[in-house]
Write a protein that holds these residues in place. Sequence first.
Motif, short mmCIF file in Angstrom:
data_model
loop_
_atom_site.label_atom_id
_atom_site.label_comp_id
_atom_site.label_asym_id
_atom_site.label_seq_id
_atom_site.Cartn_x
_atom_site.Cartn_y
_atom_site.Cartn_z
N GLU A 1 46.57 41.82 38.74
CA GLU A 1 45.24 42.35 38.49
C GLU A 1 44.34 41.25 39.18
O GLU A 1 43.47 41.47 39.59
CB GLU A 1 44.94 42.44 37.09
CG GLU A 1 45.55 43.49 36.49
CD GLU A 1 45.57 43.69 35.05
OE1 GLU A 1 44.91 42.29 34.56
OE2 GLU A 1 45.76 44.52 34.17
N SER A 2 44.62 39.95 39.45
CA SER A 2 43.75 38.98 39.51
C SER A 2 43.64 39.08 41.29
O SER A 2 42.67 38.62 41.90
CB SER A 2 44.27 37.37 39.29
OG SER A 2 45.41 37.34 39.96
N ASP A 3 44.71 39.55 41.95
CA ASP A 3 44.82 39.77 43.37
C ASP A 3 43.92 41.01 43.89
O ASP A 3 44.04 41.42 45.08
CB ASP A 3 45.98 39.63 43.94
CG ASP A 3 46.64 38.43 43.72
OD1 ASP A 3 46.16 37.30 43.65
OD2 ASP A 3 47.95 38.51 43.61
N GLU A 4 43.65 42.01 42.90
CA GLU A 4 42.79 42.92 43.33
C GLU A 4 41.41 43.02 42.89
O GLU A 4 40.82 42.15 41.84
CB GLU A 4 43.44 44.21 42.65
CG GLU A 4 44.88 44.60 42.81
CD GLU A 4 45.61 45.51 42.06
OE1 GLU A 4 45.29 45.67 41.29
OE2 GLU A 4 46.74 46.00 42.82
N GLY A 5 40.71 43.82 43.35
CA GLY A 5 39.34 44.27 42.77
C GLY A 5 38.87 45.62 42.57
O GLY A 5 39.96 46.52 43.16
N VAL B 1 35.49 42.93 49.12
CA VAL B 1 35.50 43.05 47.73
C VAL B 1 36.44 41.62 47.25
O VAL B 1 37.57 41.60 47.57
CB VAL B 1 36.23 44.09 47.08
CG1 VAL B 1 36.40 44.38 45.49
CG2 VAL B 1 35.72 45.55 47.73
N PRO B 2 35.48 40.88 46.57
CA PRO B 2 36.34 39.53 45.96
C PRO B 2 37.21 40.01 45.08
O PRO B 2 37.32 40.95 44.28
CB PRO B 2 35.31 38.80 45.38
CG PRO B 2 33.82 39.23 45.89
CD PRO B 2 34.01 40.70 46.30
N ALA B 3 38.31 39.06 44.89
CA ALA B 3 39.44 39.44 44.05
C ALA B 3 39.21 39.27 42.73
O ALA B 3 38.21 38.36 42.43
CB ALA B 3 40.78 38.37 44.24
N GLY B 4 39.37 40.29 41.82
CA GLY B 4 39.17 40.23 40.30
C GLY B 4 37.82 40.66 40.03
O GLY B 4 37.31 40.45 38.84
#
Length: 224
Positions: free
Chosen positions: A27-31, A86-89
């Motif tokens: 999840e922290s690697d996605e946005g 899109v920044p991660a998280g």
Amino acid sequence: MKKQICIILISICLLASVGAAAVAAMESDEGRLTINSDPDGADVWVSGKFVGYAPVSVIVPGDAMINLRVEIPGNTYDIWRGSAYVPAGQDVSMTVPVSKKTEHSKDFGIVVVSSNAEDAEVYMDNSYYGKISGGSLSIDNAKLGLHYVQVKKDGYDDYAMMVDVKPKNLATANVVADLKSTAGAVTTTTAAAGSTVPAAPTKAPVCALLPVLALLGAAAVVRR
């Protein structure tokens, strides 16, 4: 029998904690990106894949540039092509103006970055674009869409913001970076002579506590 039960409990808790940690890492690697259109209801493609009708939200790789295509079926409106960083998280949203063909909208936009810190370095989507000169820096022919702008200078706190770039004949994206000097910062925490200031406690995630709780429960069962 009790030992077997303990081993099973420990194994389940360990697997649960590892799984929770893996999910959190993913999840922290996605946005999350939400695309709106003006007018509403336009078809939206993300990285060449149709994802629905605006407004629509999608999960995308974090810290990455996502290619977008937004169009209203028929021959009345121009197809909008742009991108979004899109920044991660993070959850970010953007509104795409889909123009009628008679309006002749441009395919690029202008970003003007102003700052109180002369010679501060300007980055957009982690790419270097130059330094503030005479109080500002203009980025011409910026790709339409959502971009991540950062302004940095030694001795100052970094400044960052998301900016939505519209066609240059419709609007200019303005970024006003008021950098704060880090010189003369005073630490408010003090300690008496000979004493030690304890480190701030950290909050352990629940998943990290599961193996400990399992071991304590197993020990209690063995004692019985």
